[in-house]
Design a protein around this motif. Structure first.
Motif, PDB file in Angstrom:
ATOM      1  N   GLN A 380      -2.860  -5.821  -5.766  1.00  0.00           N
ATOM      2  CA  GLN A 380      -3.007  -6.193  -4.211  1.00  0.00           C
ATOM      3  C   GLN A 380      -3.721  -5.335  -3.451  1.00  0.00           C
ATOM      4  O   GLN A 380      -4.545  -5.807  -2.857  1.00  0.00           O
ATOM      5  CB  GLN A 380      -1.568  -6.307  -4.021  1.00  0.00           C
ATOM      6  CG  GLN A 380      -1.402  -7.109  -2.599  1.00  0.00           C
ATOM      7  CD  GLN A 380      -1.842  -8.727  -2.509  1.00  0.00           C
ATOM      8  OE1 GLN A 380      -1.248  -9.380  -3.236  1.00  0.00           O
ATOM      9  NE2 GLN A 380      -3.037  -8.697  -2.053  1.00  0.00           N
ATOM     10  N   GLY A 381      -3.716  -4.034  -3.695  1.00  0.00           N
ATOM     11  CA  GLY A 381      -4.418  -3.084  -2.971  1.00  0.00           C
ATOM     12  C   GLY A 381      -5.674  -3.190  -3.008  1.00  0.00           C
ATOM     13  O   GLY A 381      -6.570  -3.142  -2.168  1.00  0.00           O
ATOM     14  N   LEU A 382      -6.223  -3.472  -4.171  1.00  0.00           N
ATOM     15  CA  LEU A 382      -7.668  -3.676  -4.477  1.00  0.00           C
ATOM     16  C   LEU A 382      -8.184  -5.095  -3.530  1.00  0.00           C
ATOM     17  O   LEU A 382      -9.424  -5.151  -3.209  1.00  0.00           O
ATOM     18  CB  LEU A 382      -7.850  -3.840  -6.163  1.00  0.00           C
ATOM     19  CG  LEU A 382      -7.992  -2.708  -6.734  1.00  0.00           C
ATOM     20  CD1 LEU A 382      -7.712  -2.998  -8.133  1.00  0.00           C
ATOM     21  CD2 LEU A 382      -9.199  -1.842  -6.313  1.00  0.00           C
ATOM     22  N   ALA A 383      -7.381  -6.077  -3.828  1.00  0.00           N
ATOM     23  CA  ALA A 383      -7.669  -7.368  -3.285  1.00  0.00           C
ATOM     24  C   ALA A 383      -7.783  -7.385  -1.772  1.00  0.00           C
ATOM     25  O   ALA A 383      -8.531  -8.092  -1.357  1.00  0.00           O
ATOM     26  CB  ALA A 383      -6.610  -8.545  -3.475  1.00  0.00           C
ATOM     27  N   ASP A 384      -7.026  -6.373  -1.141  1.00  0.00           N
ATOM     28  CA  ASP A 384      -6.902  -6.398   0.225  1.00  0.00           C
ATOM     29  C   ASP A 384      -8.082  -5.385   0.922  1.00  0.00           C
ATOM     30  O   ASP A 384      -8.225  -5.178   2.018  1.00  0.00           O
ATOM     31  CB  ASP A 384      -5.679  -5.607   0.545  1.00  0.00           C
ATOM     32  CG  ASP A 384      -4.624  -6.734   0.655  1.00  0.00           C
ATOM     33  OD1 ASP A 384      -4.813  -7.805   0.401  1.00  0.00           O
ATOM     34  OD2 ASP A 384      -3.334  -5.864   0.369  1.00  0.00           O
ATOM     35  N   ARG A 385      -8.865  -4.817  -0.147  1.00  0.00           N
ATOM     36  CA  ARG A 385      -9.986  -3.926   0.212  1.00  0.00           C
ATOM     37  C   ARG A 385     -11.368  -4.375   0.322  1.00  0.00           C
ATOM     38  O   ARG A 385     -11.555  -5.030  -0.520  1.00  0.00           O
ATOM     39  CB  ARG A 385     -10.036  -2.747  -0.915  1.00  0.00           C
ATOM     40  CG  ARG A 385     -10.596  -1.660  -0.468  1.00  0.00           C
ATOM     41  CD  ARG A 385     -10.373  -0.492  -1.859  1.00  0.00           C
ATOM     42  NE  ARG A 385     -11.037   0.967  -1.491  1.00  0.00           N
ATOM     43  CZ  ARG A 385     -10.530   1.842  -1.709  1.00  0.00           C
ATOM     44  NH1 ARG A 385      -9.217   1.929  -2.294  1.00  0.00           N
ATOM     45  NH2 ARG A 385     -11.118   3.083  -1.734  1.00  0.00           N
ATOM     46  N   ASP A 386     -11.936  -4.276   1.477  1.00  0.00           N
ATOM     47  CA  ASP A 386     -12.916  -4.712   1.773  1.00  0.00           C
ATOM     48  C   ASP A 386     -14.151  -4.115   0.703  1.00  0.00           C
ATOM     49  O   ASP A 386     -14.136  -2.933   0.441  1.00  0.00           O
ATOM     50  CB  ASP A 386     -13.638  -4.435   3.075  1.00  0.00           C
ATOM     51  CG  ASP A 386     -12.882  -5.373   4.222  1.00  0.00           C
ATOM     52  OD1 ASP A 386     -12.419  -6.299   4.022  1.00  0.00           O
ATOM     53  OD2 ASP A 386     -12.884  -4.767   5.406  1.00  0.00           O
ATOM     54  N   GLY A 387     -15.251  -4.981   0.311  1.00  0.00           N
ATOM     55  CA  GLY A 387     -16.173  -4.547  -0.486  1.00  0.00           C
ATOM     56  C   GLY A 387     -15.957  -4.376  -1.970  1.00  0.00           C
ATOM     57  O   GLY A 387     -16.527  -4.179  -2.985  1.00  0.00           O
ATOM     58  N   VAL A 388     -14.587  -5.022  -2.357  1.00  0.00           N
ATOM     59  CA  VAL A 388     -13.887  -5.047  -3.745  1.00  0.00           C
ATOM     60  C   VAL A 388     -13.875  -6.445  -4.182  1.00  0.00           C
ATOM     61  O   VAL A 388     -13.254  -7.281  -3.326  1.00  0.00           O
ATOM     62  CB  VAL A 388     -12.614  -4.202  -3.872  1.00  0.00           C
ATOM     63  CG1 VAL A 388     -12.011  -4.472  -5.300  1.00  0.00           C
ATOM     64  CG2 VAL A 388     -12.984  -2.820  -3.812  1.00  0.00           C
ATOM     65  N   VAL A 389     -14.342  -6.528  -5.361  1.00  0.00           N
ATOM     66  CA  VAL A 389     -14.261  -8.267  -5.774  1.00  0.00           C
ATOM     67  C   VAL A 389     -13.502  -8.240  -7.186  1.00  0.00           C
ATOM     68  O   VAL A 389     -13.734  -7.292  -8.042  1.00  0.00           O
ATOM     69  CB  VAL A 389     -15.645  -8.761  -6.149  1.00  0.00           C
ATOM     70  CG1 VAL A 389     -15.297  -9.926  -6.791  1.00  0.00           C
ATOM     71  CG2 VAL A 389     -16.417  -8.661  -4.815  1.00  0.00           C
ATOM     72  N   LEU A 390     -12.307  -8.913  -7.345  1.00  0.00           N
ATOM     73  CA  LEU A 390     -11.649  -8.770  -8.507  1.00  0.00           C
ATOM     74  C   LEU A 390     -12.188  -9.834  -9.528  1.00  0.00           C
ATOM     75  O   LEU A 390     -12.421 -10.923  -9.071  1.00  0.00           O
ATOM     76  CB  LEU A 390     -10.008  -9.167  -8.194  1.00  0.00           C
ATOM     77  CG  LEU A 390      -9.177  -8.071  -7.380  1.00  0.00           C
ATOM     78  CD1 LEU A 390      -8.057  -8.816  -7.116  1.00  0.00           C
ATOM     79  CD2 LEU A 390      -9.345  -6.915  -8.244  1.00  0.00           C
ATOM     80  N   VAL A 391     -12.287  -9.436 -10.984  1.00  0.00           N
ATOM     81  CA  VAL A 391     -12.547 -10.268 -11.918  1.00  0.00           C
ATOM     82  C   VAL A 391     -11.683 -10.412 -13.103  1.00  0.00           C
ATOM     83  O   VAL A 391     -11.449  -9.238 -13.303  1.00  0.00           O
ATOM     84  CB  VAL A 391     -14.116 -10.054 -12.341  1.00  0.00           C
ATOM     85  CG1 VAL A 391     -14.585 -10.766 -13.494  1.00  0.00           C
ATOM     86  CG2 VAL A 391     -15.068  -9.777 -11.028  1.00  0.00           C
ATOM     87  N   GLN A 392     -10.868 -11.588 -13.020  1.00  0.00           N
ATOM     88  CA  GLN A 392      -9.821 -11.716 -13.850  1.00  0.00           C
ATOM     89  C   GLN A 392     -10.196 -12.053 -15.324  1.00  0.00           C
ATOM     90  O   GLN A 392     -10.776 -13.491 -15.398  1.00  0.00           O
ATOM     91  CB  GLN A 392      -8.574 -12.384 -13.281  1.00  0.00           C
ATOM     92  CG  GLN A 392      -7.325 -12.702 -14.117  1.00  0.00           C
ATOM     93  CD  GLN A 392      -6.311 -13.555 -13.515  1.00  0.00           C
ATOM     94  OE1 GLN A 392      -6.212 -13.371 -12.228  1.00  0.00           O
ATOM     95  NE2 GLN A 392      -5.538 -14.177 -14.282  1.00  0.00           N
ATOM     96  N   ASP A 393      -9.905 -11.548 -16.306  1.00  0.00           N
ATOM     97  CA  ASP A 393     -10.039 -12.056 -17.672  1.00  0.00           C
ATOM     98  C   ASP A 393      -8.914 -12.773 -18.227  1.00  0.00           C
ATOM     99  O   ASP A 393      -8.223 -12.996 -17.392  1.00  0.00           O
ATOM    100  CB  ASP A 393     -10.409 -10.928 -18.638  1.00  0.00           C
ATOM    101  CG  ASP A 393     -11.671 -11.122 -19.810  1.00  0.00           C
ATOM    102  OD1 ASP A 393     -11.175 -12.548 -20.215  1.00  0.00           O
ATOM    103  OD2 ASP A 393     -12.330 -10.512 -20.423  1.00  0.00           O
TER     104      ASP A 393
END
Length: 557
Positions: A380-393
């Protein structure tokens, strides 16, 4: 380029790709594509990158397409082509544009079972929008440009082009045509009027947005606000809408909250925008109530009625349909304020129930491992962080993301609904090259990652700054959980022996961090993001760590 200027076929392919705006080609060297790789290297505009496996090249092209531009992958004949098949099929299933270039044996020795000969067109035709073999050098620009237009036009998807070696080696006299793109269709006004009438009369409306409608959240939200309707996304399309918007009630599919499913089951009118009613999204096609009126908008007319016959079928770009429906609906809603107020109140109550269900439970961790709740907080902290894109396998931790991670920023989360294990890490590599100003963070299971782990070396060699969080439970977790529930805990072939993935990353010249407690996780993520170059965060979990409480795997049928 003038048609009077002689050019070898391979050079003409490179020129055509550049004219179509292609910037990257991912592939593996082989006899039948060496001329093309040489031409790309000499061209200078299109960057060629070699991977360690054709599957990775295909998934990189897939990720590049999702993040921006058209992804192109390259393989040599026979076995190389076969190794691309999993990526091509996955792109076809998920409507991802992709161009696969496959070197072929010379025309003079086809149909003789020559070395690595393969009927590429017949093999790939069932899993792509179009498969074609270019047999005349002068037709390279015509057919290759048509292949690009086919991949990106209408309902997007992969296109496979077979290139015989002698065609690549032969001189050609051909002009490259202009780069052409078509505009998506607008909805029929009579259909919009009928859809607006149905939606205005609904007491329990619901809006479902799929991948085809995820590109314009403002249009979808405007429709939901006007209609007083809750809106949900299809499986693994969490970033179709901002997670905190009061109209959004989560994603359908495996791991969805009961309130998310139930609002569709209770609906009397359903508006579906750019969705194909997949098996997981619809709980094996049981979700939509038979009595509900369906308004279905899709650019592909074959999707309308494929699963559920619509009361109104709109052959249209999903966002254009949403905007037109909002305009037509506005005066009808204004004429019945009491009904509008009732629908809005219902949506407010549903959103409150959704927020309560989406509260993260606390799960304990055994000694030397990381709990799933701690991992959710970190993600969730990554999802809230500008410039970060989550890629879920595709991994056991996926339902935790589905239930408890909220995505606000558009184009900041991608998940593969095609089911192909090992998609995430290579897709993130392609996305990193398409969007170099952002940091891609992959969530991979240990089973998925180890299928493509060799290409961490490609990240190091090519300077691709991907952070890979390996959720390491030493198991094929999805299958293990099925054996737990459906086979009385008889486990066969699901537990794995893994290396220290952090040490593996360091051996290949990257950065690696091993995490064995909840307290270590946050600092490890921060350290990974601070690094230049690729990084693996090896998150060790108990080998029985699995689904959120109360969730069981879908039965095999």
């Amino acid at each position: 380029m003038s048609s009077d200027t002689p050019r070898l076929g391979a050079g003409l392919v490179a020129d055509t790709l550049a004219a179509e705006g292609i910037t990257h080609v991912f592939g593996l060297p082989g006899t039948t594509v060496m001329e093309l790789i040489d031409a790309l290297g000499e061209h200078g505009t299109v960057r060629y990158l070699s991977t360690r496996h054709e599957q990775v090249a295909g998934f990189m092209a897939d990720g590049f397409s999702r993040a921006g531009g058209l992804g192109v992958c390259l393989a040599s004949r026979g076995p190389g082509a076969a190794n691309l098949a999993i990526a091509v099929q996955n792109a076809h299933d998920e409507s991802v544009p992709l161009l696969a270039l496959i070197g072929q044996v010379p025309r003079s020795i086809t149909h003789r079972r020559s070395f690595e000969d393969m009927d590429v067109v017949s093999a790939f035709r069932p899993m792509c929008k179009w498969a074609v073999e270019i047999t005349e050098p002068d037709r390279i620009p015509e057919l290759l440009q048509r292949a690009v237009r086919t991949a990106v036009g209408g309902r997007p998807g992969p296109v496979v082009v077979s290139l015989p070696l002698d065609v690549l080696q032969a001189p050609a006299h051909a002009s490259i045509g202009p780069r052409v793109r078509t505009y998506p269709p607008a909805p029929d006004p009579a259909g919009i009027a009928e859809a607006a009438r149905l939606l205005a009369g609904a007491r329990r409306p619901a809006v479902i947005v799929g991948g085809g409608g995820a590109g314009d959240p403002e249009a979808v939200l405007a429709l939901a606000e006007t209609a007083g309707a809750p809106v949900v996304s299809t499986w693994l399309r969490k970033n179709a809408l901002p997670g905190g918007h009061p109209a959004f009630l989560g994603s359908l599919g495996y791991g969805a909250h009961d309130v998310t499913d139930q609002l569709v089951r209770d609906a009397d009118v359903v508006v579906a925008l750019g969705c194909r009613f997949s098996e997981f999204t619809t709980k094996r096609w049981t979700l939509l109530p038979p009595a509900a009126k369906l308004v279905h908008a899709d650019v592909d007319p074959e999707e309308l009625g494929r699963v559920h016959p619509p009361a109104v079928g709109l052959v249209s770009d999903a966002a254009a349909a949403a905007r037109a429906l909002t305009r037509a609906l506005t005066p009808l809603i204004a004429a019945d304020r009491a009904r509008a107020a009732s629908r809005t109140a219902r949506r407010v109550a549903l959103r409150k129930a959704f927020e309560e269900a989406a509260a993260l439970p606390v799960t304990p961790a055994s000694e030397g491992t990381v709990s799933s709740s701690a991992l959710v907080r970190a993600v969730q902290g990554l999802a809230d962080r500008d410039g970060v894109v989550l890629v879920q396998d595709v991994h056991t931790f996926g339902p935790w993301v589905q239930r408890y991670v909220h995505v606000e920023r558009p184009r900041s989360y991608y998940g593969s609904a095609g089911g192909a294990m090992a998609w995430g890490f290579p897709a993130a590599m392609g996305m990193a090259l398409a969007r170099p100003g952002e940091r891609m963070v992959t969530l991979s299971g240990d089973g998925s990652f180890w299928m493509v782990a060799q290409d961490f070396e490609t990240c190091v060699r090519e300077g691709i700054d991907v952070v890979t969080v390996v959720v390491n439970n030493h198991a094929y977790g999805n299958t293990r959980d099925r054996q737990r529930f459906a086979h009385d805990g008889r486990y066969h072939g699901v537990f794995l022996g893994n290396p220290d993935f952090a040490e593996y990353a360091r051996i290949l010249g990257g950065h690696g961090i091993r995490v064995t407690s909840d307290a270590e996780l946050g600092p490890a993520i921060e350290e990974a993001l601070a690094q230049e170059g690729p990084c693996i965060v090896d998150v060790v979990q108990d080998r029985m760590e699995g689904l959120p409480s109360g969730l069981t795997p879908p039965r095999a049928r």
